[in-house]
Design a protein around this motif. Structure first.
Motif, mmCIF file in Angstrom:
data_model
loop_
_atom_site.group_PDB
_atom_site.id
_atom_site.type_symbol
_atom_site.label_atom_id
_atom_site.label_comp_id
_atom_site.label_asym_id
_atom_site.label_seq_id
_atom_site.Cartn_x
_atom_site.Cartn_y
_atom_site.Cartn_z
ATOM 1 N N ILE A 1 0.833 -1.210 0.000
ATOM 2 C CA ILE A 1 0.000 0.000 0.000
ATOM 3 C C ILE A 1 0.865 1.255 0.000
ATOM 4 C CG2 ILE A 1 -1.659 1.324 1.369
ATOM 5 C CD1 ILE A 1 -2.860 -1.317 2.293
ATOM 6 N N CYS A 2 2.008 1.207 0.675
ATOM 7 C CA CYS A 2 2.895 2.377 0.760
ATOM 8 C C CYS A 2 3.332 2.866 -0.616
ATOM 9 C CB CYS A 2 4.129 2.040 1.594
ATOM 10 S SG CYS A 2 3.776 1.533 3.286
ATOM 11 N N TYR A 3 3.431 1.952 -1.579
ATOM 12 C CA TYR A 3 3.929 2.302 -2.901
ATOM 13 C C TYR A 3 2.822 2.803 -3.831
ATOM 14 C CZ TYR A 3 7.904 -0.108 -0.990
ATOM 15 O OH TYR A 3 8.943 -0.478 -0.165
ATOM 16 N N ARG A 4 1.582 2.876 -3.304
ATOM 17 C CA ARG A 4 0.471 3.415 -4.080
ATOM 18 C C ARG A 4 0.248 4.901 -3.827
ATOM 19 N NH1 ARG A 4 -4.418 -1.082 -3.724
ATOM 20 N NH2 ARG A 4 -3.205 -2.905 -4.357
ATOM 21 N N VAL A 5 1.037 5.485 -2.927
ATOM 22 C CA VAL A 5 0.890 6.914 -2.654
ATOM 23 C C VAL A 5 1.172 7.683 -3.944
ATOM 24 C CG1 VAL A 5 3.305 7.256 -1.912
ATOM 25 C CG2 VAL A 5 1.500 8.754 -1.044
ATOM 26 N N THR A 6 0.342 8.682 -4.238
ATOM 27 C CA THR A 6 0.427 9.356 -5.540
ATOM 28 C C THR A 6 1.562 10.377 -5.617
ATOM 29 O OG1 THR A 6 -1.229 10.971 -4.802
ATOM 30 C CG2 THR A 6 -2.026 9.024 -5.993
ATOM 31 N N ALA A 7 1.979 10.920 -4.496
ATOM 32 C CA ALA A 7 3.088 11.880 -4.475
ATOM 33 C C ALA A 7 4.333 11.218 -3.901
ATOM 34 C CB ALA A 7 2.709 13.105 -3.650
ATOM 35 N N ALA A 8 5.484 11.796 -4.222
ATOM 36 C CA ALA A 8 6.747 11.233 -3.743
ATOM 37 C C ALA A 8 6.856 11.345 -2.230
ATOM 38 C CB ALA A 8 7.920 11.958 -4.394
ATOM 39 N N PRO A 9 7.448 10.359 -1.568
ATOM 40 C CA PRO A 9 7.671 10.445 -0.127
ATOM 41 C C PRO A 9 8.456 11.722 0.220
ATOM 42 C CG PRO A 9 8.126 8.230 -0.903
ATOM 43 C CD PRO A 9 7.913 9.074 -2.122
ATOM 44 N N GLY A 10 7.999 12.420 1.246
ATOM 45 C CA GLY A 10 8.646 13.666 1.648
ATOM 46 C C GLY A 10 8.036 14.898 1.023
ATOM 47 N N SER A 11 7.063 14.717 0.099
ATOM 48 C CA SER A 11 6.392 15.861 -0.514
ATOM 49 C C SER A 11 5.560 16.608 0.527
ATOM 50 C CB SER A 11 5.481 15.405 -1.660
ATOM 51 O OG SER A 11 6.216 14.753 -2.673
ATOM 52 N N GLU A 12 5.473 17.904 0.376
ATOM 53 C CA GLU A 12 4.718 18.725 1.322
ATOM 54 C C GLU A 12 3.223 18.651 1.030
ATOM 55 O OE1 GLU A 12 4.445 23.422 2.734
ATOM 56 O OE2 GLU A 12 6.255 22.653 1.753
ATOM 57 N N VAL A 13 2.406 18.584 2.082
ATOM 58 C CA VAL A 13 0.947 18.595 1.962
ATOM 59 C C VAL A 13 0.385 19.594 2.980
ATOM 60 C CG1 VAL A 13 0.680 16.251 1.072
ATOM 61 C CG2 VAL A 13 0.779 16.623 3.539
ATOM 62 N N GLU A 14 -0.807 20.105 2.704
ATOM 63 C CA GLU A 14 -1.445 21.046 3.617
ATOM 64 C C GLU A 14 -1.901 20.352 4.899
ATOM 65 O OE1 GLU A 14 -1.902 24.329 3.493
ATOM 66 O OE2 GLU A 14 -0.776 24.509 1.619
ATOM 67 N N HIS A 15 -2.360 19.101 4.765
ATOM 68 C CA HIS A 15 -2.911 18.370 5.908
ATOM 69 C C HIS A 15 -2.621 16.886 5.722
ATOM 70 C CE1 HIS A 15 -5.959 16.590 8.592
ATOM 71 N NE2 HIS A 15 -5.889 17.729 9.256
ATOM 72 N N PRO A 16 -2.409 16.137 6.812
ATOM 73 C CA PRO A 16 -2.119 14.703 6.677
ATOM 74 C C PRO A 16 -3.154 13.949 5.854
ATOM 75 C CG PRO A 16 -1.687 15.406 8.920
ATOM 76 C CD PRO A 16 -2.312 16.577 8.221
#
Length: 203
Positions: free
Chosen positions: A127-142
């Motif tokens: 499941i971890c590899y299905r994240v759409t943005a690269a690990p460490g990318s900034e987001v407004e909210h979790p």
């Protein structure tokens, strides 16, 4: 406890080296082992160490290799491409054993070893590899972290392995009967079975 028998490896370099690899193999096999989650260091763009905890997936004494799984979009991929030098640290408080390892790092994205590692991974881990943005990318909210749950490859396209070829092992054993410290260095010229040269150090 002081009444416990002293381990056989205490004053024997060969047995100490064997214990190092036994603990690493145990760590790869058991999530309850402290050696299951080492700290791995790479060098960032400024040449400064960057540390993270990683799950140890395999330890192969014959090849001097440790294997970890990672996302090919993570920052460590570019760091390893710039500099293959890496370091690994593990400390197990109950046993009083610390390992500090120096390694040459490499990233494998395709091939039989990568395919086998992916095939052996659990659905929960994928499941971890299905994240759409690269690990460490900034987001407004979790909750803004998005996953592609319809990915046909289950995230395989983002999966790769990090291989650490160990060339130096520093061992420290803290004990009431007296501490022990040793270092082992691999003979890099030996293309066959690795040969290690060990020597005792002042703890």
């Amino acid at each position: 406890m002081t009444g416990e028998p002293l381990p056989a490896f205490r004053d024997d370099l060969e047995l100490t080296l064997a214990e190092c690899w036994r603990l690493l193999q145990e760590g790869a096999a058991s999530r309850h082992s402290a050696f299951h989650v080492p700290t791995v260091a790479t060098l960032d763009e400024q040449g400064l160490p960057e540390l993270r905890t990683m799950v140890l997936r395999a330890a192969e004494p014959e090849r001097r290799l440790l294997r970890f799984h990672t996302d090919r979009r993570s920052a460590k991929i570019a760091q390893v491409a710039r500099s293959p030098s890496g370091a690994i640290h593990i400390y197990d408080k109950p046993s009083g054993i610390q390992l500090r390892l120096a390694a040459s790092l490499s990233i494998e994205m395709e091939g039989d070893e990568v395919d086998a590692a992916w095939a052996a991974s659990r659905s929960f881990s994928r499941i971890c590899y299905r994240v759409t943005a690269a690990p460490g990318s900034e987001v407004e909210h979790p909750e803004d972290v998005a996953f592609d749950h319809g990915a046909a490859d289950e995230g395989r396209g983002q999966f790769c392995i990090l291989l650490a070829r160990i060339h130096r092992i520093e061992w420290l054993h803290l004990a009431h009967a007296g501490h022990r410290r040793a270092v082992f260095e691999a003979d890099e010229k030996n293309a066959g079975k690795p040969e290690w040269k060990g020597r005792w150090l002042v703890p």
